[in-house]
Write a protein that holds these residues in place. Sequence first.
Motif: not given
Length: 152
Positions: A6-7, A12-16, A21-25, A149-150
Amino acid sequence: DDIRDFCPNYANMGDAQKVNFWAFLVSAIAKHETSFNPIARTISTGNDEVTGKRLYAEGLLALAYRDIRKFCFCAFDWEKDKALSLTDNARTILDTLRNLDCGIKILATQVETLGRISHASTYWNVLKPAGLKSRLKEIQTAAQQALPFCQR
């Protein structure tokens, strides 16, 4: 296990960015399950043990009253709702915040239990690896295209 599908850059991504990503999913689930319709109601297979009627998937994330038996955090109240019209947004299952809260917690529980987003036993058909209603590849591609960022 399958987060990279998915990503790819998730680790390597930050918390925000992870929250994004989870909001997108969750949004993708709502898009493909109900076309973002908060009062959606579709017939499912089987009977709902809570309502004693045919099983329906309802609300933004296509949930059912029987979910309150398996997922104690789902705050739907059939006793209150049964006297209301099927499209009355006062029904607890159609309350967008309750529906989202329940669905997000179901998703989190599944990811924790199964160790992956997509699985044959996942709650939503759109996230299953196969089947007529599967939109897995479409959701994976959309996440990578919509969320720069994914990408690695």
